[in-house]
Scaffold this motif. Structure first.
Motif, PDB file in Angstrom:
ATOM      1  N   GLY A   1       0.822  -1.206   0.000  1.00  0.00           N
ATOM      2  CA  GLY A   1       0.000   0.000   0.000  1.00  0.00           C
ATOM      3  C   GLY A   1       0.848   1.246   0.000  1.00  0.00           C
ATOM      4  O   GLY A   1       0.641   2.180  -0.797  1.00  0.00           O
TER       5      GLY A   1
ATOM      6  N   SER B   1      -4.420   1.314  -4.089  1.00  0.00           N
ATOM      7  CA  SER B   1      -3.561   0.562  -3.165  1.00  0.00           C
ATOM      8  C   SER B   1      -4.275  -0.670  -2.641  1.00  0.00           C
ATOM      9  O   SER B   1      -3.678  -1.745  -2.506  1.00  0.00           O
ATOM     10  N   MET B   2      -5.556  -0.501  -2.332  1.00  0.00           N
ATOM     11  CA  MET B   2      -6.296  -1.646  -1.804  1.00  0.00           C
ATOM     12  C   MET B   2      -6.407  -2.737  -2.855  1.00  0.00           C
ATOM     13  O   MET B   2      -6.318  -3.922  -2.533  1.00  0.00           O
TER      14      MET B   2
ATOM     15  N   LEU C   1      -6.066   5.475  -2.462  1.00  0.00           N
ATOM     16  CA  LEU C   1      -6.440   4.483  -1.458  1.00  0.00           C
ATOM     17  C   LEU C   1      -7.035   3.252  -2.126  1.00  0.00           C
ATOM     18  O   LEU C   1      -6.656   2.115  -1.841  1.00  0.00           O
TER      19      LEU C   1
ATOM     20  N   THR D   1      -1.245   3.138   2.527  1.00  0.00           N
ATOM     21  CA  THR D   1      -1.409   4.422   1.847  1.00  0.00           C
ATOM     22  C   THR D   1      -1.421   5.576   2.850  1.00  0.00           C
ATOM     23  O   THR D   1      -0.714   6.572   2.693  1.00  0.00           O
TER      24      THR D   1
ATOM     25  N   ALA E   1      -2.851  -4.358  -3.091  1.00  0.00           N
ATOM     26  CA  ALA E   1      -2.605  -5.210  -1.929  1.00  0.00           C
ATOM     27  C   ALA E   1      -3.550  -6.410  -1.952  1.00  0.00           C
ATOM     28  O   ALA E   1      -3.141  -7.537  -1.647  1.00  0.00           O
TER      29      ALA E   1
ATOM     30  N   GLY F   1      -3.368  -2.644   2.937  1.00  0.00           N
ATOM     31  CA  GLY F   1      -2.956  -1.765   1.856  1.00  0.00           C
ATOM     32  C   GLY F   1      -3.448  -0.342   2.098  1.00  0.00           C
ATOM     33  O   GLY F   1      -2.706   0.630   1.908  1.00  0.00           O
ATOM     34  N   ALA F   2      -4.693  -0.220   2.536  1.00  0.00           N
ATOM     35  CA  ALA F   2      -5.229   1.102   2.855  1.00  0.00           C
ATOM     36  C   ALA F   2      -4.407   1.745   3.966  1.00  0.00           C
ATOM     37  O   ALA F   2      -4.036   2.927   3.895  1.00  0.00           O
TER      38      ALA F   2
ATOM     39  N   THR G   1       2.839   1.566  -3.317  1.00  0.00           N
ATOM     40  CA  THR G   1       1.950   1.905  -4.431  1.00  0.00           C
ATOM     41  C   THR G   1       1.634   3.398  -4.403  1.00  0.00           C
ATOM     42  O   THR G   1       1.630   4.076  -5.438  1.00  0.00           O
ATOM     43  N   THR G   2       1.393   3.902  -3.214  1.00  0.00           N
ATOM     44  CA  THR G   2       1.087   5.321  -3.079  1.00  0.00           C
ATOM     45  C   THR G   2       2.245   6.187  -3.576  1.00  0.00           C
ATOM     46  O   THR G   2       2.058   7.118  -4.363  1.00  0.00           O
TER      47      THR G   2
END
Ligand SMILES: Nc1ncnc2c1ncn2[C@@H]1O[C@H](COP(=O)(O)OP(=O)(O)OP(=O)(O)O)[C@@H](O)[C@H]1O
Ligand SMILES: [Mg+2]
Lengths: 350, 257, 334
Positions: free
Chosen positions: A82, A105-106, A102, A240, A109, A236-237, A85-86
């Motif tokens: 996460g 990323s979710m 967000l 971020t 992930a 993942g969230a 990715t951000t």
């Protein structure tokens, strides 16, 4: 003696805010959360933000470990995915709307959660723990690679972007609080709701008895993987928000230590209970701060004594986890339960 | 309706089932009896999908389900209870029963997470239906909110029956539903089984060692020994079949008889 | 071909050390059904104990000089004229160190045995009968306790520890190419295999070995047959921590000392699962395989990828065989 409950249809019986105490508690908690950014100082807001981010991750882990009964020692990897990715997204779209980041990323992930979850269809328990642990090492290995350095910063880590909310850059902890905490609340409620109907019930059934769950019509393939995906997406969230909240990230931030810390928060709070992640995360993240204060106090600011801080913190953590397992295996939530049982029965019985 | 053709299942050297063939007729109660280790539970296991037979086929409503996953078979309408109670021990009676209806319900991940809306409507409708068709029917209303682990054995068995019923099954497999029960409880369960058959026209397969119950309620009886069918027919036929008497009493009984 | 066999042999030697570490995890699992995630950290303590008794203690002022360096007359005579790095010089140097090596080993074995006993009594015993999840977490908690304690106890800068055997290079040609080892690695290899074999013999042929195997088979039946099951648990932990002391001494002399030494335990855990938790033979095979693969990857692809070799291998193996190479499948009934 429990005072009677008066309900006139089954819909009322299915509700969760079914006592005035629960309703009141929820409202008070929301009000408190709204008040914190105005009364807290910068340090307190730092802690609050960090706790909220961790709560999201631990709530996700709870779906998998607490409710589905699958073990994972690799959730640090989803956190990392996460966060990275951000960082990568913002290199291409510097002002990307945070909710879009967000969600992406979710998804990323979650996709890796799907991959991590594949072994869970064949292996159980300890084997799964080690499989996820291995996957964590492998993910971090790739993040450290030179050929990804332009995206991830390699082993040296990378600076993280700030979130832009309709043209405003979120810089102070107070501003970030207003991004993080509402997301945490929504995600918490979503996870809590899951276990009130069909989907979550199926996960709990798998935890209790996977074979009879399957014979009742619950597809293990489907639900185990979904459970992995959900919990990975939650982490993942959290990743971020972590990237938005802190100025830089390193691969080591998301190693085994992170995965285990998430588990400890869950165990300390209470696995398979909706409030568990909140209690556990607050306790586990506050302890080092208290220790730090204590260390500072006893060493009277003497810098050479500070080197003892990190080993002592490790020992305290280790002992806490073992202590919980031995003395309060259901976590802080069970203390909370005892407290409410006492209040409910008072003054009729003890 | 449901048939098994030349099914064989073995564990190492043990032949739990060997080339077994039989058929259960729509709406009838078919009893399967046989000495311990005869392969009765194994037969249920290949029907519900817990084991796959090494040879042979299983058909349900003319559909070959030999290789279908257990959850698919449940969705087709095959429900069962277990010889050794397999309830979800951490849950209440009501939650256990609700799980039985899993494959009939629709709400998925997002409905469930949002709850208000589709999931809630479905949940309340389900609750009303289960209260009427299962909980009242099996007289479980006084214990619906208790944890199953706290219940006595007989009630746990009844909750298992309730959970299977919540699936609204077309075929119901009951593995020793009255084992360990007293006369009165046995009669209750026998009455429930007959009621289920009458009310929903459910096809019922019954494994049971309690011969008087088997002879009282079943339409057809199949006798297994060493994984093979050694007799079948109406309860009366089977009772007088010499092969059955031999299987139950051993060869020495023949000389004595 | 020569290069290849060089790396394979390096791998086998490393593999034997993995096997020795794995031995501890398997013996604890066999008797108590607990998988010890902290075995690497128990071994790290063994390494530090070895350092304490072979370096710190001999250097203390109250110890007689010969403990630090033993120089009998015959040794001086033997050493006469030996070249630097020659086998003769290395053997003489080793004899110089012999008293402190022996002291180090004895001290490490005793102290680590006590540590194992303490862990079992204080932390594991109260969790008896809990889920395996709780047990795993408890040993993970132990990781932090041990790591923290080690860095509190051994704050001083660490020195080299003496290797267990004489250390000189051995060269010979194989398939027409030069092959090369350090003799100390060969000694470590022999010692690891010896201990591995010894333990298997003990389990097979002694009374307490039978008690351990009976407990592994079925705890409650073992209880009923009059076996002192708690004593079996203690002895399993003692076996693991004492063999761990040897592994610690080997690792300390080979890789140097640091609180991160414990991380070895995690890659060994991967090896144990790969072999099949309850099979000594499977674990031995897996340890050798990982050792060889690691060394070959290092040769062909560089050291960094070698780090994740055990983790990649374990993933492949357990997806292919969910109970490891030689582990027994649990029979599931309904
Ligand atoms: N998972 C398994 N592994 C090995 N053998 C098995 C397994 N399941 C069943 N068996 C064997 O298969 C044979 C048939 O068992 P099954 O459970 O079908 O008998 P049963 O007719 O239900 O007997 P009971 O009346 O005791 O319930 C038995 O010999 C049993 O030991
Ligand atoms: Mg049976």
């Amino acid at each position: 003696m429990i005072i009677g409950e008066y309900k006139t249809d089954y819909g009322q019986d299915e509700g969760i805010w079914n006592t005035w105490a629960k309703k009141l508690g929820f409202v008070v908690a929301l009000l408190l959360l709204l008040l914190i950014p105005f009364i807290g100082n910068d340090y307190q807001l730092l802690m609050a933000g960090q706790i909220a981010i961790f709560v999201i991750a631990v709530v996700g882990l709870n779906v998998l470990v607490g409710y589905t009964g699958l073990m994972s020692l690799g959730h640090g990897a989803f956190f990392a995915l996460g966060a990275y990715t951000t960082v990568a997204l913002h290199q291409f779209f510097p002002h990307l709307f945070p909710l879009i980041t967000l969600i992406i990323s979710m998804v990323v992930a979650g996709f890796f959660g799907f991959l991590f979850g594949l072994p869970s269809l064949r292996v159980k328990g300890l084997y799964l723990a080690v499989a996820t642990l291995s996957a964590n090492f492998i993910v971090l290995f790739f993040i450290r690679q030179d050929w990804l350095e332009h995206l991830t910063g390699g082993r040296g880590g990378i600076e993280t972007p700030n979130a832009y909310f309709f043209g405003t850059e979120l810089i102070t902890n107070q501003q970030k609080y207003f991004l993080i905490v509402p997301i945490a609340i929504v995600m918490f409620l979503f996870a809590q709701n899951l276990f009130r109907s069909r989907f979550g019930r199926a996960l709990i059934a798998i935890r209790d008895n996977d074979h009879s769950a399957e014979i009742l019509g619950i597809s293990l393939f489907n639900y185990k993987l979904k459970s992995f995906v959900i919990s990975a997406a939650y982490c993942g969230a959290a990743g971020t928000l972590w990237a938005y909240f802190f100025p830089a990230i390193l691969p080591e931030d998301f190693g085994l230590n992170m995965s285990i810390t998430l588990l400890i928060c869950l165990v300390a709070g209470g696995m398979g209970r909706s409030l568990g992640p909140i209690f556990g995360t607050i306790l586990i993240l506050m302890v080092p701060e208290l220790l730090k204060m204590g260390a500072f106090y006893f060493s009277e600011g003497n810098a050479s004594a500070q080197i003892y801080f990190s080993p002592i913190r490790d020992i305290v953590f280790g002992l806490m986890i073992i202590g919980f397992l031995i003395f309060e295996p259901m976590g802080l939530v069970s203390i909370w339960d005892r407290f409410w049982r006492f209040i409910n029965r008072w003054p009729f019985a003890k | 309706m449901l048939s098994v053709q030349e099914a064989s299942l073995s564990f190492g050297g043990i032949h739990a089932l060997s080339e077994l063939t039989f058929e259960a007729k729509q709406g009838e109660i078919t009893a399967i009896i046989g000495p311990n280790g005869a392969g009765k539970t194994s037969l249920f296991n290949i029907i519900s999908g817990f084991y796959k037979p090494q040879a042979g086929r299983v058909f349900f409503q003319d559909q070959d389900i030999t290789h279908a996953r257990p959850d698919k078979r449940a969705a087709l309408g095959i429900a069962r209870t277990f010889q050794n109670i397999a309830l979800f021990r951490g849950m209440t009676v009501l939650e256990n029963i609700k799980l039985g209806s899993h494959s009939r319900l629709k709400s998925g991940l997002f409905d469930s997470g949002i709850y208000y809306g589709a999931a809630r409507r479905e949940e309340i409708a389900l609750r009303n239906e289960l209260e009427r068709d299962v909980i009242d029917f099996l007289e479980l209303d006084h214990i619906r909110n208790l944890h199953v682990a706290t219940l006595p054995y007989g009630l746990q068995k009844r909750v298992e029956l309730a959970r299977a019923l919540a699936l609204q099954p077309k075929v119901l497999l009951l593995d020793e539903p009255v084992a360990g029960m007293n006369r009165e409880e046995t009669e209750d369960i026998a009455r429930f089984i007959l009621d289920i058959q009458e009310r929903w026209n459910t096809t019922i397969l019954l494994v049971e060692h309690d011969m008087s119950m088997v002879m009282d309620i079943s339409d057809q009886v199949i006798v297994l020994n060493f994984g093979k069918q050694i007799a079948s027919g109406t309860p009366k036929d089977v009772q007088n079949n010499p092969a059955v008497i031999e299987a139950y009493l051993g060869t020495s009984a023949k000389g004595a008889a | 071909m020569g290069q290849f066999s060089q790396y394979v042999m390096n791998g086998i030697m490393n593999g034997s050390v993995y096997a020795l570490i794995a031995l501890g995890i398997v013996s604890i699992f066999k008797s108590t059904k607990v998988v010890n995630f902290a075995q690497g950290h128990v071994i790290m303590f063994g390494a530090y104990f070895y350092f304490t008794f072979s370096v710190m203690l001999p250097e203390a002022t109250f110890m007689p000089d010969w403990v630090l360096k033993w120089e009998p007359e015959w040794l001086a005579a033997y050493k006469e004229g030996a070249l630097m790095f020659s086998p003769k010089a290395a053997i003489a140097g080793w004899v110089n160190n012999l008293p402190r090596i022996i002291l180090g080993i004895i001290g490490a074995v005793i102290c680590n045995g006590i540590l194992g006993l303490l862990i079992e009594r204080v932390f594991m015993r109260p969790l008896l009968g809990q889920s395996s999840f709780a047990m795993i977490l408890c040993t993970i908690g132990l990781i932090w306790v041990l790591e923290g304690s080690a860095s509190l106890i051994w704050t001083a800068d660490v020195d080299q520890v003496p290797p267990l055997g004489p250390n000189f290079p051995i060269r010979f040609t194989l398939f027409g190419e030069q092959v090369f080892f350090f003799s100390a690695s060969v000694v470590n290899f022999g010692l690891a295999l010896f201990l591995f074999g010894l333990l298997m013999l003990v389990l097979r042929f002694t009374r307490s070995g039978v008690a351990i195997r009976a407990t592994a088979e079925d705890q409650s039946t073992a209880y009923a047959m009059g076996i002192n099951v708690p004593a079996v648990f203690s002895s399993a932990w003692v076996i693991a921590s004492t063999t761990g002391a040897f592994a610690g001494a080997i690792l300390a002399s080979r890789n140097g000392l640091s609180p991160t030494l414990g991380l070895f335990g995690l890659s060994v855990l991967a090896i144990v699962l790969m072999g099949g938790l309850d099979s000594f033979l499977g674990v031995l095979i897996a340890a050798m395989l990982v050792g060889i693969f690691e060394s070959l990857t290092q040769w062909q692809l560089g050291g960094e990828i070698a780090e994740i070799v055990p983790y990649v291998l374990v993933l492949i193996v357990i997806i292919w065989r969910p109970n490891g190479l030689l582990g027994q499948a649990e029979i599931e009934r309904i």
